[in-house]
Design a protein around this motif. Structure first.
Motif, PDB file in Angstrom:
ATOM      1  N   LEU A  91     -39.893  -6.714   5.777  1.00 52.96           N
ATOM      2  CA  LEU A  91     -38.515  -6.936   6.183  1.00 52.96           C
ATOM      3  C   LEU A  91     -38.474  -7.020   7.702  1.00 52.96           C
ATOM      4  O   LEU A  91     -38.919  -6.102   8.397  1.00 52.96           O
ATOM      5  N   GLN A  92     -37.955  -8.139   8.212  1.00 53.00           N
ATOM      6  CA  GLN A  92     -37.771  -8.301   9.656  1.00 53.00           C
ATOM      7  C   GLN A  92     -36.490  -7.582  10.047  1.00 53.00           C
ATOM      8  O   GLN A  92     -35.419  -7.941   9.563  1.00 53.00           O
ATOM      9  N   LEU A  93     -36.577  -6.554  10.875  1.00 53.93           N
ATOM     10  CA  LEU A  93     -35.370  -5.845  11.288  1.00 53.93           C
ATOM     11  C   LEU A  93     -34.535  -6.765  12.173  1.00 53.93           C
ATOM     12  O   LEU A  93     -35.077  -7.518  12.991  1.00 53.93           O
ATOM     13  N   PRO A  94     -33.211  -6.719  12.030  1.00 53.90           N
ATOM     14  CA  PRO A  94     -32.357  -7.703  12.713  1.00 53.90           C
ATOM     15  C   PRO A  94     -32.247  -7.533  14.224  1.00 53.90           C
ATOM     16  O   PRO A  94     -31.947  -8.493  14.925  1.00 53.90           O
ATOM     17  N   VAL A  95     -32.490  -6.327  14.721  1.00 52.80           N
ATOM     18  CA  VAL A  95     -32.318  -6.077  16.149  1.00 52.80           C
ATOM     19  C   VAL A  95     -33.634  -5.566  16.734  1.00 52.80           C
ATOM     20  O   VAL A  95     -34.225  -4.620  16.199  1.00 52.80           O
ATOM     21  N   PRO A  96     -34.123  -6.185  17.815  1.00 54.08           N
ATOM     22  CA  PRO A  96     -35.345  -5.665  18.456  1.00 54.08           C
ATOM     23  C   PRO A  96     -35.141  -4.215  18.909  1.00 54.08           C
ATOM     24  O   PRO A  96     -34.022  -3.807  19.227  1.00 54.08           O
ATOM     25  N   GLU A  97     -36.226  -3.457  18.913  1.00 55.82           N
ATOM     26  CA  GLU A  97     -36.161  -2.060  19.328  1.00 55.82           C
ATOM     27  C   GLU A  97     -36.732  -1.900  20.732  1.00 55.82           C
ATOM     28  O   GLU A  97     -37.749  -2.498  21.068  1.00 55.82           O
ATOM     29  N   THR A  98     -36.080  -1.077  21.516  1.00 53.51           N
ATOM     30  CA  THR A  98     -36.528  -0.790  22.873  1.00 53.51           C
ATOM     31  C   THR A  98     -37.742   0.118  22.768  1.00 53.51           C
ATOM     32  O   THR A  98     -37.652   1.214  22.222  1.00 53.51           O
ATOM     33  N   ARG A  99     -38.884  -0.321  23.324  1.00 47.88           N
ATOM     34  CA  ARG A  99     -40.098   0.472  23.190  1.00 47.88           C
ATOM     35  C   ARG A  99     -40.908   0.624  24.476  1.00 47.88           C
ATOM     36  O   ARG A  99     -41.594   1.611  24.648  1.00 47.88           O
ATOM     37  N   LEU A 100     -40.884  -0.348  25.372  1.00 49.34           N
ATOM     38  CA  LEU A 100     -41.611  -0.228  26.636  1.00 49.34           C
ATOM     39  C   LEU A 100     -40.586   0.133  27.700  1.00 49.34           C
ATOM     40  O   LEU A 100     -39.668  -0.639  27.991  1.00 49.34           O
ATOM     41  N   ILE A 101     -40.747   1.316  28.262  1.00 46.91           N
ATOM     42  CA  ILE A 101     -39.730   1.863  29.168  1.00 46.91           C
ATOM     43  C   ILE A 101     -40.364   2.377  30.449  1.00 46.91           C
ATOM     44  O   ILE A 101     -41.531   2.756  30.467  1.00 46.91           O
TER      45      ILE A 101
END
Length: 165
Positions: A124-134
């Protein structure tokens, strides 16, 4: 060149941790915050060269950023791994001169990734990208992961979240 610290929180994740750690080639440091595992989680982490710290029950998620040796932190979970395309994006990003990565393009901005999640035998492709590189100065959290940042810059490639070890 900006270097990246990978940050993972673990708790009895021995069966799936190796896959996650094997995918972190673009990261020059792996930092594992272990939440009192009783299985082989810490041994596996050390075998992959990770630095292991024991979680402090009272610590906020951003307090562990102070332990990172680098100014940029990639947050992933033990049940996740990064695709070759995301590895390539991170290698390209890390090859930028420091002034470009921390300059006007990205100054204290976050980067997001698309996530594909395994659901039984399908993806399942999640609809919203997740913030991961900070940046290490990040202060907005949702549990043990960075909170969503709508202005985050999207990286190419995907993060895979696997249901089974």
């Amino acid at each position: 060149m900006p270097q990246i610290t990978a940050l993972l929180h673990t708790a009895n994740d021995a069966l799936r941790l190796g896959r996650a750690l094997e995918s972190l080639l673009p990261c020059s440091e792996i930092l594992i915050v272990d939440h009192h595992s009783t299985d082989a989680t810490t041994r596996i982490g050390r075998e992959y060269g990770a630095r292991i710290v024991t979680a402090n029950g009272d610590a906020m998620a951003n307090e562990y950023l102070d332990l990172a040796r680098h100014d940029w932190v990639l947050c992933i979970q033990p049940e996740e791994s990064i695709t070759e395309a995301l590895q390539a994006s991170l290698f390209e990003w890390a090859a930028l001169p420091d002034y470009a990565a921390a300059g006007s393009i990205a100054a204290d901005r976050a980067f997001s990734v698309c996530v594909r999640e395994q659901v039984r035998k399908n993806w399942l492709q999640l609809p919203v990208p997740e913030t991961r590189l900070i940046p290490r100065s990040w202060t907005r959290w949702r549990g043990r992961l960075p909170a969503s940042e709508p202005s985050a810059i999207a990286l190419e490639g995907e993060l895979l979240r696997l249901a089974l070890p």
